[in-house]
Design a protein around this motif. Structure first.
Motif, PDB file in Angstrom:
ATOM      1  N   ALA A  89     -20.483  47.089 -92.929  1.00 14.74           N
ATOM      2  CA  ALA A  89     -21.620  47.012 -94.110  1.00 14.74           C
ATOM      3  C   ALA A  89     -22.709  46.222 -92.626  1.00 14.74           C
ATOM      4  O   ALA A  89     -23.799  46.217 -92.958  1.00 14.74           O
ATOM      5  N   GLY A  90     -22.539  45.613 -91.454  1.00 10.76           N
ATOM      6  CA  GLY A  90     -23.300  45.710 -90.556  1.00 10.76           C
ATOM      7  C   GLY A  90     -24.383  46.985 -89.844  1.00 10.76           C
ATOM      8  O   GLY A  90     -25.029  47.532 -89.350  1.00 10.76           O
ATOM      9  N   SER A  91     -23.655  48.338 -90.356  1.00 14.90           N
ATOM     10  CA  SER A  91     -23.058  49.800 -89.603  1.00 14.90           C
ATOM     11  C   SER A  91     -24.206  49.836 -90.965  1.00 14.90           C
ATOM     12  O   SER A  91     -25.305  51.025 -90.026  1.00 14.90           O
ATOM     13  N   LEU A  92     -24.406  50.244 -91.609  1.00 12.94           N
ATOM     14  CA  LEU A  92     -24.895  50.468 -92.582  1.00 12.94           C
ATOM     15  C   LEU A  92     -26.271  49.975 -93.152  1.00 12.94           C
ATOM     16  O   LEU A  92     -27.582  50.600 -92.744  1.00 12.94           O
ATOM     17  N   ALA A  93     -26.434  48.765 -92.589  1.00  8.51           N
ATOM     18  CA  ALA A  93     -27.636  47.438 -92.670  1.00  8.51           C
ATOM     19  C   ALA A  93     -28.167  47.778 -91.290  1.00  8.51           C
ATOM     20  O   ALA A  93     -29.513  48.111 -91.370  1.00  8.51           O
ATOM     21  N   ALA A  94     -27.904  47.999 -90.113  1.00  5.14           N
ATOM     22  CA  ALA A  94     -28.371  48.483 -89.333  1.00  5.14           C
ATOM     23  C   ALA A  94     -29.062  50.178 -88.921  1.00  5.14           C
ATOM     24  O   ALA A  94     -30.469  50.245 -88.888  1.00  5.14           O
ATOM     25  N   ALA A 105     -31.406  41.264 -86.319  1.00  8.65           N
ATOM     26  CA  ALA A 105     -30.078  40.279 -87.580  1.00  8.65           C
ATOM     27  C   ALA A 105     -28.672  41.169 -88.596  1.00  8.65           C
ATOM     28  O   ALA A 105     -27.348  41.306 -88.008  1.00  8.65           O
ATOM     29  N   PHE A 106     -28.811  42.763 -88.089  1.00  9.64           N
ATOM     30  CA  PHE A 106     -27.772  43.964 -89.254  1.00  9.64           C
ATOM     31  C   PHE A 106     -26.886  44.033 -87.803  1.00  9.64           C
ATOM     32  O   PHE A 106     -25.515  44.219 -87.961  1.00  9.64           O
ATOM     33  N   ARG A 107     -27.535  43.965 -86.631  1.00  9.76           N
ATOM     34  CA  ARG A 107     -26.246  43.950 -85.109  1.00  9.76           C
ATOM     35  C   ARG A 107     -25.500  42.537 -84.950  1.00  9.76           C
ATOM     36  O   ARG A 107     -24.361  42.915 -84.343  1.00  9.76           O
ATOM     37  N   MET A 168     -26.815  57.398 -85.284  1.00  7.70           N
ATOM     38  CA  MET A 168     -25.717  56.477 -84.459  1.00  7.70           C
ATOM     39  C   MET A 168     -24.593  55.288 -85.546  1.00  7.70           C
ATOM     40  O   MET A 168     -24.010  55.642 -84.842  1.00  7.70           O
ATOM     41  N   PHE A 169     -26.130  54.768 -86.398  1.00  7.70           N
ATOM     42  CA  PHE A 169     -25.647  53.838 -86.447  1.00  7.70           C
ATOM     43  C   PHE A 169     -24.136  54.543 -87.965  1.00  7.70           C
ATOM     44  O   PHE A 169     -23.140  53.676 -88.328  1.00  7.70           O
ATOM     45  N   LEU A 170     -24.746  55.123 -88.516  1.00  9.85           N
ATOM     46  CA  LEU A 170     -24.207  55.986 -89.992  1.00  9.85           C
ATOM     47  C   LEU A 170     -23.047  56.495 -89.608  1.00  9.85           C
ATOM     48  O   LEU A 170     -22.155  56.310 -90.457  1.00  9.85           O
ATOM     49  N   ILE A 171     -22.937  57.422 -88.554  1.00  6.44           N
ATOM     50  CA  ILE A 171     -22.167  57.839 -88.207  1.00  6.44           C
ATOM     51  C   ILE A 171     -20.468  56.725 -87.711  1.00  6.44           C
ATOM     52  O   ILE A 171     -19.462  57.355 -88.000  1.00  6.44           O
ATOM     53  N   SER A 172     -21.313  56.044 -87.088  1.00  3.30           N
ATOM     54  CA  SER A 172     -20.047  53.997 -86.970  1.00  3.30           C
ATOM     55  C   SER A 172     -19.584  54.466 -87.851  1.00  3.30           C
ATOM     56  O   SER A 172     -17.979  53.878 -88.216  1.00  3.30           O
ATOM     57  N   MET A 173     -20.338  53.806 -89.256  1.00  2.00           N
ATOM     58  CA  MET A 173     -19.869  54.052 -90.809  1.00  2.00           C
ATOM     59  C   MET A 173     -18.454  54.912 -90.952  1.00  2.00           C
ATOM     60  O   MET A 173     -18.049  54.613 -92.096  1.00  2.00           O
ATOM     61  N   VAL A 174     -19.073  56.003 -91.031  1.00  2.00           N
ATOM     62  CA  VAL A 174     -17.810  56.618 -91.348  1.00  2.00           C
ATOM     63  C   VAL A 174     -16.629  57.031 -90.956  1.00  2.00           C
ATOM     64  O   VAL A 174     -15.324  56.782 -91.473  1.00  2.00           O
TER      65      VAL A 174
END
Length: 469
Positions: A89-94, A105-107, A168-174
């Protein structure tokens, strides 16, 4: 899973847990190399955007003590899944952040998820492995610890070179979604909750988590301000020390969040001190080597990250092998040999200069990684052979918090040494001398480790009672 060999189910469990554990390390190191890019994207200062990394680190540190209690209350699998969901959730929001405040905040949300996952890596692996296989399983975990800080800057540089910072954050989400799906399939279901789970030590949680976080914040501000005697450092440091002293007083009562009686065991104290000091020396090298390649040889971030790879490669080679051998022969000889190699390697790095061929610091970094791996995996293995089952969660939290503290202290000291030196090269040499000192202390502490192999009886840490190695 009683066999001493790592059967297929246990290997799959290790892979799945390490994949989740890698998320926080990769994300934090990728974000560190994106500081300039993020500051430009949000039209803000470097000091402001730095809170995206500082907030993540503080959330990790403050959440770790809660995991100590929650893993028994809710079960390891449930808590692992919750940590992954929170991190996702934090990764998607960031990745969708619209201003610097929302990004910070999202980090923090990401950091809270990582604060659940990081100690759970140690807890779940230690419980699955058992004392007989602790060394080899902790050695496999060491591959993540060794490669994560090296792969993060390389991956971050490559992503930022080809895509936007949001990727960078969206790849972490995958990657996190893959880890979540595998976790639901592979991690065994939680058994029934224990008949008696202690009540959450709310006062202890309010003192310990924020106390450690405040000290880490002070160290981070030391690095940012380039000085120690400033209010940005002294205020959080004073607050942190007051909270930690308050916890030490509170922990004398029955049922503390973390029993400080753990430190009555010389072997436990030596193990966590070795890991903390080793982490400080390793982070000093991880911080200084890229600066050397950039300032002395003019390389960009990606090239400097690639040239730093031998350090992580050495650790990833040594830790599984050393962990396996420590299960058979004990920790002391392997750890002593590794500390000697690490000291010799960093001594060689104190001699580098602008005219030094790049092959030599790369070779010294490789042997430094090999030496660090040879004392880290046996030390972690011996730690979990001395901890009885009910104390594994507390011991893991202590180990991880002190590791965080050692890393933050290492970065702060490195920054002060570099900024107060007469030249960049003198500063970097001073950093490597700092790493020499930390590894010499590691070598001095090795004789306090338990000496037996996995099948031999080890001294157990008992609540409120000292144990002798």
């Amino acid at each position: 899973m009683s066999s001493e060999k790592l059967d297929g189910r246990l290997l799959w469990l290790i892979v799945v847990i390490l994949l989740g554990g890698l998320l926080g390390i990769l994300n934090s190191t990728m974000a560190a190399v994106a500081t300039d890019t993020l500051a430009t994207a949000f039209d803000t200062s470097l000091s402001t955007i730095g809170w995206a990394s500082t907030g993540f680190l503080l959330a990790v540190t403050a959440t770790i003590p809660f995991t100590t209690w929650a893993v028994d209350r809710y079960g390891g699998k449930r808590l692992w899944v919750a940590g992954l969901v929170l991190f996702l959730a934090g990764s998607l929001a960031a990745g969708l952040a619209w201003d610097v405040g929302s990004l910070i905040a999202f980090r923090v949300v990401q950091g809270a998820g990582a604060g659940l996952l990081d100690p759970l890596v140690l807890i779940l692996l230690a419980r699955a492995a058992g004392p007989q296989r602790a060394g080899r399983v902790m050695g496999l975990m060491g591959v993540v610890l060794s490669l994560g800080p090296v792969l993060g800057p390389i991956a971050g540089g490559a992503i930022l070179g080809a895509l936007s910072w949001r990727a960078m954050f969206l790849i972490s989400m995958v990657v996190g979604v893959v880890a979540l799906v595998l976790a639901l399939r592979v991690i065994p279901a939680d058994g029934p909750a224990p008949a008696r789970v202690p009540r959450l030590d709310v006062v202890g949680l309010a003192l310990l988590g924020p106390g450690f976080a405040a000290v880490v914040l002070a160290l981070s501000q030391t690095a940012e301000q380039g000085a120690f005697a400033v209010w940005q450092v002294l205020a959080p440091l004073g607050l942190g020390l007051v909270l930690l002293i308050g916890y030490a007083t509170h922990a004398r009562r029955p049922g503390p969040l973390i029993d400080l009686g753990l430190f009555r065991s010389r072997s436990f104290s030596a193990s966590v001190a070795i890991m903390g000091l080793g982490g400080m020396g390793l982070f000093a090298g991880l911080f200084a080597l890229p600066l050397y390649y950039q300032q002395a040889h003019g390389h960009d971030v990606l090239a400097a990250g690639l040239l730093m790879a031998p350090l992580g490669l050495g650790g990833s080679i040594a830790m599984p092998l050393a962990g396996r051998l420590s299960d058979r022969f004990g920790a002391r000889r392997l750890a002593a040999g590794g500390a000697v190699v690490a000291v010799a390697s960093v001594l060689a790095l104190t001699r580098i200069g602008p005219d030094t061929p790049e092959m030599w610091p790369a070779l010294a970094a490789l042997t430094f990684g090999l030496g660090s791996g040879c004392f880290s995996a046996p030390t972690m293995g011996s730690l979990y052979r001395t901890l009885p089952g009910p104390m594994v969660a507390q011991g893991s939290s202590v180990l991880y918090m002190l590791n965080q503290l050692g890393a933050a202290l290492g970065v702060a000291l490195v920054t002060l040494v570099v900024q107060t030196a007469e030249s960049a090269i003198d500063g970097l040499r001073g950093v490597f001398w700092l790493a020499v000192a930390s590894n010499l202390v590691v070598l001095a502490l090795v004789p306090l480790l338990p000496g037996g192999r996995a099948g031999a009886p080890e001294p157990a840490v008992r609540e409120g009672a000292p144990s002798t190695p």
